[in-house]
Design a protein around this motif. Sequence first.
Motif, mmCIF file in Angstrom:
data_model
loop_
_atom_site.group_PDB
_atom_site.id
_atom_site.type_symbol
_atom_site.label_atom_id
_atom_site.label_comp_id
_atom_site.label_asym_id
_atom_site.label_seq_id
_atom_site.Cartn_x
_atom_site.Cartn_y
_atom_site.Cartn_z
ATOM 1 N N VAL A 185 -2.528 -2.573 1.740
ATOM 2 C CA VAL A 185 -1.307 -2.880 0.986
ATOM 3 C C VAL A 185 -1.583 -2.540 -0.474
ATOM 4 N N LEU A 186 -0.784 -1.612 -1.014
ATOM 5 C CA LEU A 186 -0.928 -1.170 -2.405
ATOM 6 C C LEU A 186 0.320 -1.527 -3.197
ATOM 7 N N LYS A 187 0.136 -1.742 -4.487
ATOM 8 C CA LYS A 187 1.256 -2.005 -5.388
ATOM 9 C C LYS A 187 1.161 -1.022 -6.539
ATOM 10 N N THR A 188 2.286 -0.400 -6.912
ATOM 11 C CA THR A 188 2.283 0.505 -8.055
ATOM 12 C C THR A 188 2.372 -0.320 -9.332
ATOM 13 N N GLU A 189 1.655 0.140 -10.345
ATOM 14 C CA GLU A 189 1.687 -0.571 -11.624
ATOM 15 C C GLU A 189 2.980 -0.301 -12.380
ATOM 16 N N SER A 190 3.591 0.866 -12.141
ATOM 17 C CA SER A 190 4.781 1.243 -12.913
ATOM 18 C C SER A 190 6.015 0.415 -12.547
ATOM 19 N N ASP A 191 6.338 0.311 -11.263
ATOM 20 C CA ASP A 191 7.566 -0.405 -10.890
ATOM 21 C C ASP A 191 7.316 -1.564 -9.931
ATOM 22 N N LEU A 192 6.036 -1.874 -9.671
ATOM 23 C CA LEU A 192 5.630 -2.985 -8.817
ATOM 24 C C LEU A 192 6.121 -2.865 -7.370
ATOM 25 N N SER A 193 6.425 -1.653 -6.918
ATOM 26 C CA SER A 193 6.772 -1.450 -5.511
ATOM 27 C C SER A 193 5.527 -1.642 -4.667
ATOM 28 N N ARG A 194 5.717 -2.181 -3.470
ATOM 29 C CA ARG A 194 4.602 -2.384 -2.551
ATOM 30 C C ARG A 194 4.696 -1.365 -1.418
ATOM 31 N N TYR A 195 3.547 -0.859 -1.010
ATOM 32 C CA TYR A 195 3.464 0.103 0.074
ATOM 33 C C TYR A 195 2.428 -0.358 1.088
ATOM 34 N N ASP A 196 2.776 -0.298 2.352
ATOM 35 C CA ASP A 196 1.829 -0.576 3.427
ATOM 36 C C ASP A 196 1.387 0.761 3.989
ATOM 37 N N TYR A 197 0.105 1.011 3.965
ATOM 38 C CA TYR A 197 -0.463 2.231 4.538
ATOM 39 C C TYR A 197 -1.282 1.850 5.760
ATOM 40 N N TYR A 198 -1.105 2.622 6.832
ATOM 41 C CA TYR A 198 -1.848 2.408 8.069
ATOM 42 C C TYR A 198 -2.702 3.641 8.312
ATOM 43 N N ILE A 199 -4.017 3.455 8.333
ATOM 44 C CA ILE A 199 -4.957 4.565 8.508
ATOM 45 C C ILE A 199 -5.626 4.389 9.867
ATOM 46 N N HIS A 200 -5.369 5.344 10.777
ATOM 47 C CA HIS A 200 -5.977 5.288 12.113
ATOM 48 C C HIS A 200 -7.490 5.219 11.926
ATOM 49 N N ALA A 201 -8.111 4.169 12.427
ATOM 50 C CA ALA A 201 -9.524 3.916 12.142
ATOM 51 C C ALA A 201 -10.467 4.921 12.801
ATOM 52 N N ALA A 202 -9.994 5.661 13.808
ATOM 53 C CA ALA A 202 -10.847 6.654 14.460
ATOM 54 C C ALA A 202 -10.592 8.065 13.950
ATOM 55 N N THR A 203 -9.327 8.401 13.653
ATOM 56 C CA THR A 203 -8.982 9.779 13.285
ATOM 57 C C THR A 203 -8.729 9.976 11.799
ATOM 58 N N GLY A 204 -8.393 8.912 11.065
ATOM 59 C CA GLY A 204 -8.090 9.029 9.644
ATOM 60 C C GLY A 204 -6.646 9.405 9.358
ATOM 61 N N ALA A 213 -15.545 4.388 20.107
ATOM 62 C CA ALA A 213 -16.894 3.852 19.925
ATOM 63 C C ALA A 213 -17.255 3.618 18.461
ATOM 64 N N SER A 214 -16.607 4.324 17.543
ATOM 65 C CA SER A 214 -16.894 4.122 16.119
ATOM 66 C C SER A 214 -15.614 4.339 15.322
ATOM 67 N N ILE A 215 -15.549 3.685 14.179
ATOM 68 C CA ILE A 215 -14.371 3.789 13.324
ATOM 69 C C ILE A 215 -14.809 4.127 11.904
ATOM 70 N N LEU A 216 -13.827 4.518 11.097
ATOM 71 C CA LEU A 216 -14.082 4.822 9.686
ATOM 72 C C LEU A 216 -14.476 3.549 8.944
ATOM 73 N N SER A 217 -15.389 3.687 8.009
ATOM 74 C CA SER A 217 -15.736 2.544 7.163
ATOM 75 C C SER A 217 -14.566 2.270 6.208
ATOM 76 N N PRO A 218 -14.483 1.073 5.657
ATOM 77 C CA PRO A 218 -13.420 0.805 4.675
ATOM 78 C C PRO A 218 -13.472 1.785 3.496
ATOM 79 N N ARG A 219 -14.673 2.125 3.036
ATOM 80 C CA ARG A 219 -14.814 3.051 1.905
ATOM 81 C C ARG A 219 -14.248 4.431 2.265
ATOM 82 N N THR A 220 -14.582 4.933 3.459
ATOM 83 C CA THR A 220 -14.079 6.243 3.891
ATOM 84 C C THR A 220 -12.561 6.216 4.022
#
Length: 113
Positions: free
Chosen positions: A85-104, A27-34
Motif C-alpha cells: 500500500v503506497l501513498k503519494t506525497e503530492s495528493d495523498l492518494s492511496r494505491y494498492d499494488y499486488y506483486i505476484h510473489a513467484a513471477t513478479g 517452491a520459492s517466492i520473491l523477497s520483499p526487497r526484490t
Amino acid sequence: MIESGNLDCSVDCMRVCRTELRDQTIASILSPRTALNLLSQALTKGTTFEIESMELIYAKEPSQGEDALLQDILSHRHVPVWKVVLKTESDLSRYDYYIHAATGEIQAIQEHR
C-alpha cells in the motif's frame, strides 16, 4: 466465516479459500526487497510514494485468454502475492499494488480517500 486449517484470504469476495494440490507447487517466492525493487522500477519517475504497509497474502490468480472472465468466476486458484500500500506525497492518494510473489507480475488498484 474463517475456518481453522484453511487459508485466510483478504482479496476478492471469498474470505476463506481451500488449499489443494494443483499443477505446480510454488517452491520459492520473491523477497520483499526484490518485490519493492520491481515496483520501484515500474512506477512513474518524479512521483514520490510513501510505503504504508507490505504483507504477503493469497489472492485469486487472474485468468488469461478468450474465456478469462468466465474462468475468473469459476476459478478457486489462489497464489501468494505481496500487497504493498503506497501513498503519494503530492495528493495523498492511496494505491494498492499486488506483486505476484513467484513471477513478479504487478497489478494496481487505486483507493481514494
